[in-house]
Design a protein around this motif. Structure first.
Motif, PDB file in Angstrom:
ATOM      1  N   VAL A  96       1.447  -5.226  -1.495  1.00  0.00           N
ATOM      2  CA  VAL A  96       0.925  -4.044  -2.196  1.00  0.00           C
ATOM      3  C   VAL A  96       1.891  -2.877  -2.035  1.00  0.00           C
ATOM      4  O   VAL A  96       2.184  -2.157  -3.000  1.00  0.00           O
ATOM      5  CB  VAL A  96      -0.473  -3.659  -1.670  1.00  0.00           C
ATOM      6  N   GLN A  97       2.398  -2.677  -0.833  1.00  0.00           N
ATOM      7  CA  GLN A  97       3.315  -1.566  -0.579  1.00  0.00           C
ATOM      8  C   GLN A  97       4.597  -1.686  -1.393  1.00  0.00           C
ATOM      9  O   GLN A  97       5.231  -0.686  -1.712  1.00  0.00           O
ATOM     10  CB  GLN A  97       3.645  -1.497   0.913  1.00  0.00           C
ATOM     11  N   CYS A  98       4.978  -2.923  -1.738  1.00  0.00           N
ATOM     12  CA  CYS A  98       6.192  -3.155  -2.525  1.00  0.00           C
ATOM     13  C   CYS A  98       5.900  -3.196  -4.027  1.00  0.00           C
ATOM     14  O   CYS A  98       6.822  -3.372  -4.827  1.00  0.00           O
ATOM     15  CB  CYS A  98       6.861  -4.458  -2.100  1.00  0.00           C
ATOM     16  N   GLY A  99       4.635  -3.061  -4.400  1.00  0.00           N
ATOM     17  CA  GLY A  99       4.276  -3.065  -5.806  1.00  0.00           C
ATOM     18  C   GLY A  99       4.025  -4.441  -6.390  1.00  0.00           C
ATOM     19  O   GLY A  99       3.820  -4.573  -7.596  1.00  0.00           O
ATOM     20  N   PHE A 123     -11.299  -4.681  -5.877  1.00  0.00           N
ATOM     21  CA  PHE A 123     -10.637  -5.426  -6.947  1.00  0.00           C
ATOM     22  C   PHE A 123     -10.190  -4.480  -8.056  1.00  0.00           C
ATOM     23  O   PHE A 123      -9.086  -4.619  -8.603  1.00  0.00           O
ATOM     24  CB  PHE A 123     -11.571  -6.494  -7.512  1.00  0.00           C
ATOM     25  N   PHE A 124     -11.033  -3.503  -8.386  1.00  0.00           N
ATOM     26  CA  PHE A 124     -10.653  -2.534  -9.414  1.00  0.00           C
ATOM     27  C   PHE A 124      -9.423  -1.745  -8.981  1.00  0.00           C
ATOM     28  O   PHE A 124      -8.509  -1.525  -9.787  1.00  0.00           O
ATOM     29  CB  PHE A 124     -11.803  -1.567  -9.705  1.00  0.00           C
ATOM     30  N   HIS A 125      -9.391  -1.319  -7.733  1.00  0.00           N
ATOM     31  CA  HIS A 125      -8.254  -0.531  -7.253  1.00  0.00           C
ATOM     32  C   HIS A 125      -6.962  -1.356  -7.243  1.00  0.00           C
ATOM     33  O   HIS A 125      -5.874  -0.819  -7.494  1.00  0.00           O
ATOM     34  CB  HIS A 125      -8.546   0.026  -5.858  1.00  0.00           C
ATOM     35  N   LEU A 126      -7.067  -2.634  -6.964  1.00  0.00           N
ATOM     36  CA  LEU A 126      -5.890  -3.495  -7.042  1.00  0.00           C
ATOM     37  C   LEU A 126      -5.422  -3.634  -8.498  1.00  0.00           C
ATOM     38  O   LEU A 126      -4.210  -3.573  -8.784  1.00  0.00           O
ATOM     39  CB  LEU A 126      -6.198  -4.873  -6.454  1.00  0.00           C
ATOM     40  N   GLN A 127      -6.374  -3.810  -9.406  1.00  0.00           N
ATOM     41  CA  GLN A 127      -6.022  -3.894 -10.819  1.00  0.00           C
ATOM     42  C   GLN A 127      -5.461  -2.558 -11.320  1.00  0.00           C
ATOM     43  O   GLN A 127      -4.532  -2.525 -12.138  1.00  0.00           O
ATOM     44  CB  GLN A 127      -7.248  -4.297 -11.650  1.00  0.00           C
ATOM     45  N   GLN A 128      -6.023  -1.477 -10.833  1.00  0.00           N
ATOM     46  CA  GLN A 128      -5.499  -0.158 -11.174  1.00  0.00           C
ATOM     47  C   GLN A 128      -4.057  -0.011 -10.699  1.00  0.00           C
ATOM     48  O   GLN A 128      -3.207   0.529 -11.403  1.00  0.00           O
ATOM     49  CB  GLN A 128      -6.372   0.934 -10.545  1.00  0.00           C
ATOM     50  N   GLN A 129      -3.788  -0.539  -9.496  1.00  0.00           N
ATOM     51  CA  GLN A 129      -2.429  -0.468  -8.968  1.00  0.00           C
ATOM     52  C   GLN A 129      -1.481  -1.318  -9.819  1.00  0.00           C
ATOM     53  O   GLN A 129      -0.315  -0.950 -10.024  1.00  0.00           O
ATOM     54  CB  GLN A 129      -2.404  -0.930  -7.517  1.00  0.00           C
ATOM     55  N   ARG A 130      -1.961  -2.444 -10.326  1.00  0.00           N
ATOM     56  CA  ARG A 130      -1.153  -3.266 -11.245  1.00  0.00           C
ATOM     57  C   ARG A 130      -0.795  -2.453 -12.484  1.00  0.00           C
ATOM     58  O   ARG A 130       0.343  -2.503 -12.967  1.00  0.00           O
ATOM     59  CB  ARG A 130      -1.915  -4.528 -11.657  1.00  0.00           C
ATOM     60  N   LEU A 131      -1.766  -1.723 -13.006  1.00  0.00           N
ATOM     61  CA  LEU A 131      -1.524  -0.879 -14.180  1.00  0.00           C
ATOM     62  C   LEU A 131      -0.488   0.198 -13.865  1.00  0.00           C
ATOM     63  O   LEU A 131       0.417   0.454 -14.668  1.00  0.00           O
ATOM     64  CB  LEU A 131      -2.837  -0.242 -14.643  1.00  0.00           C
ATOM     65  N   ILE A 132      -0.607   0.805 -12.708  1.00  0.00           N
ATOM     66  CA  ILE A 132       0.346   1.840 -12.302  1.00  0.00           C
ATOM     67  C   ILE A 132       1.761   1.271 -12.231  1.00  0.00           C
ATOM     68  O   ILE A 132       2.737   1.917 -12.661  1.00  0.00           O
ATOM     69  CB  ILE A 132      -0.065   2.442 -10.937  1.00  0.00           C
ATOM     70  N   LEU A 186       1.912   7.826  -9.044  1.00  0.00           N
ATOM     71  CA  LEU A 186       3.168   7.080  -8.970  1.00  0.00           C
ATOM     72  C   LEU A 186       3.872   7.258  -7.628  1.00  0.00           C
ATOM     73  O   LEU A 186       4.915   6.648  -7.395  1.00  0.00           O
ATOM     74  CB  LEU A 186       4.111   7.514 -10.106  1.00  0.00           C
ATOM     75  N   ASP A 187       3.308   8.093  -6.767  1.00  0.00           N
ATOM     76  CA  ASP A 187       3.901   8.291  -5.440  1.00  0.00           C
ATOM     77  C   ASP A 187       3.677   7.057  -4.581  1.00  0.00           C
ATOM     78  O   ASP A 187       2.723   6.292  -4.788  1.00  0.00           O
ATOM     79  CB  ASP A 187       3.280   9.509  -4.743  1.00  0.00           C
ATOM     80  N   ILE A 188       4.540   6.892  -3.588  1.00  0.00           N
ATOM     81  CA  ILE A 188       4.390   5.767  -2.653  1.00  0.00           C
ATOM     82  C   ILE A 188       3.073   5.878  -1.895  1.00  0.00           C
ATOM     83  O   ILE A 188       2.507   4.866  -1.459  1.00  0.00           O
ATOM     84  CB  ILE A 188       5.581   5.735  -1.662  1.00  0.00           C
ATOM     85  N   SER A 189       2.556   7.087  -1.766  1.00  0.00           N
ATOM     86  CA  SER A 189       1.299   7.289  -1.041  1.00  0.00           C
ATOM     87  C   SER A 189       0.143   6.551  -1.713  1.00  0.00           C
ATOM     88  O   SER A 189      -0.804   6.128  -1.047  1.00  0.00           O
ATOM     89  CB  SER A 189       0.971   8.782  -0.939  1.00  0.00           C
ATOM     90  N   GLN A 190       0.210   6.379  -3.040  1.00  0.00           N
ATOM     91  CA  GLN A 190      -0.850   5.648  -3.742  1.00  0.00           C
ATOM     92  C   GLN A 190      -0.805   4.175  -3.379  1.00  0.00           C
ATOM     93  O   GLN A 190      -1.847   3.540  -3.168  1.00  0.00           O
ATOM     94  CB  GLN A 190      -0.691   5.826  -5.258  1.00  0.00           C
ATOM     95  N   ARG A 191       0.394   3.624  -3.280  1.00  0.00           N
ATOM     96  CA  ARG A 191       0.523   2.235  -2.829  1.00  0.00           C
ATOM     97  C   ARG A 191      -0.033   2.075  -1.419  1.00  0.00           C
ATOM     98  O   ARG A 191      -0.745   1.114  -1.121  1.00  0.00           O
ATOM     99  CB  ARG A 191       1.982   1.803  -2.847  1.00  0.00           C
ATOM    100  N   LEU A 192       0.322   3.014  -0.549  1.00  0.00           N
ATOM    101  CA  LEU A 192      -0.123   2.934   0.839  1.00  0.00           C
ATOM    102  C   LEU A 192      -1.641   3.033   0.930  1.00  0.00           C
ATOM    103  O   LEU A 192      -2.267   2.357   1.752  1.00  0.00           O
ATOM    104  CB  LEU A 192       0.528   4.045   1.662  1.00  0.00           C
ATOM    105  N   LYS A 193      -2.221   3.864   0.088  1.00  0.00           N
ATOM    106  CA  LYS A 193      -3.681   4.017   0.068  1.00  0.00           C
ATOM    107  C   LYS A 193      -4.354   2.711  -0.314  1.00  0.00           C
ATOM    108  O   LYS A 193      -5.329   2.274   0.322  1.00  0.00           O
ATOM    109  CB  LYS A 193      -4.059   5.132  -0.917  1.00  0.00           C
ATOM    110  N   THR A 194      -3.834   2.067  -1.361  1.00  0.00           N
ATOM    111  CA  THR A 194      -4.403   0.796  -1.813  1.00  0.00           C
ATOM    112  C   THR A 194      -4.195  -0.293  -0.766  1.00  0.00           C
ATOM    113  O   THR A 194      -5.093  -1.089  -0.487  1.00  0.00           O
ATOM    114  CB  THR A 194      -3.769   0.360  -3.142  1.00  0.00           C
ATOM    115  N   ALA A 195      -3.000  -0.309  -0.168  1.00  0.00           N
ATOM    116  CA  ALA A 195      -2.703  -1.302   0.873  1.00  0.00           C
ATOM    117  C   ALA A 195      -3.632  -1.136   2.059  1.00  0.00           C
ATOM    118  O   ALA A 195      -4.097  -2.129   2.647  1.00  0.00           O
ATOM    119  CB  ALA A 195      -1.253  -1.170   1.317  1.00  0.00           C
ATOM    120  N   SER A 196      -3.917   0.096   2.423  1.00  0.00           N
ATOM    121  CA  SER A 196      -4.817   0.365   3.540  1.00  0.00           C
ATOM    122  C   SER A 196      -6.234  -0.111   3.232  1.00  0.00           C
ATOM    123  O   SER A 196      -6.921  -0.655   4.107  1.00  0.00           O
ATOM    124  CB  SER A 196      -4.824   1.871   3.849  1.00  0.00           C
TER     125      SER A 196
END
Length: 250
Positions: A96-99, A123-132, A186-196
């Motif tokens: 997740v952290q690597c996109g 699951f929605f947040h993971l799909q949202q991250q895919r969209l991002i 689009l910040d790395i912080s969003q990836r970290l949030k989802t990963a957490s």
């Protein structure tokens, strides 16, 4: 229970000090010398075994598998979960952290398919991250198609999901995301949030606390000191990394 026994003792000590201060206060703060303070601290007995469990809890929860294994050998402290599962959990978190969200979803399902089946928000947040990630990579048409087919139906069922989807799609309206009001997605912080969030869900599925105990105890220490600051001058810990007592400035 034993892990927090020493903390409870310390809390009661602080409560006793507070009671003494209330009784003794006459418009000014009481001054507690270093000798008096250290004597009270020394009266609190915490077992080495409990301290080791606290350290192991932190290493396991945060995913430091190599450090946990080394600490297990050196201290004889056994973790409460199989250390092999930490490696799998960290692989998901790293993906997740690597996109690499698709890879992360696949790994989660390999670990336990029920994690995503029973957690629609995750699951929605993971799909949202895919969209991002699609938007980040400039795949506009693919992003729109993915949003319409995968996320829009979920937004129709959940108002909060719809609002998050609208915020994410808004990224497409700006050529320069630095001027976009939702550019932080689009910040790395969003990836970290989802990963957490994924990390916490996996821990919960393994019947393990999703947060380590140590930070909570440090917050309790800060709170206790803030309470005492209003009533006394005493040697306090200002730097948590060293835990060194500093004499009060009176």
């Amino acid at each position: 229970m034993s892990l927090f026994l020493g903390i409870d003792q310390a809390y009661h000590q602080l409560a006793e000090i507070e009671a003494e201060l209330k009784a003794a206060m006459a418009g000014s703060k009481k001054v507690i010398t270093r000798d008096e303070w250290e004597k009270k601290l020394n009266d609190v007995k915490i077992k080495k075994e409990d301290m080791n469990k606290l350290v192991m809890n932190f290493l396991v929860t945060e995913g430091y598998v190599d450090a946990a294994e080394k600490f297990r050998k050196e201290s004889g402290t056994e973790p409460d979960i199989d250390l092999a599962t930490i490696t799998d959990r960290m692989a998901v978190k790293k993906a997740v952290q690597c996109g690499n969200v698709e890879d992360a979803i696949e790994k989660v399902n390999d670990l336990n398919p029920e994690i995503l089946d029973t957690n629609p928000q995750l699951f929605f947040h993971l799909q949202q991250q895919r969209l991002i990630e699609l938007i980040r990579n400039g795949k506009v048409e693919e992003a729109l198609e993915f949003a319409q087919e995968e996320l829009a139906p979920r937004g129709e069922e959940n108002q909060s999901f719809l609002e998050e989807l609208e915020r994410t799609v808004a990224l497409l309206a700006f050529e320069d995301v630095s001027n976009c009001p939702v550019g932080e997605l689009l910040d790395i912080s969003q990836r970290l949030k989802t990963a957490s969030e994924v990390n916490a869900a996996i821990l919960t599925s393994q019947s393990h606390e999703k947060d380590p105990k140590l930070p909570s105890l440090l917050k309790m220490l800060i709170w206790a000191q803030n309470q005492l600051d209003e009533k006394a001058h005493y040697p306090r810990i200002n730097d948590l990394s060293t835990a060194r007592l500093e004499d009060p400035s009176v």
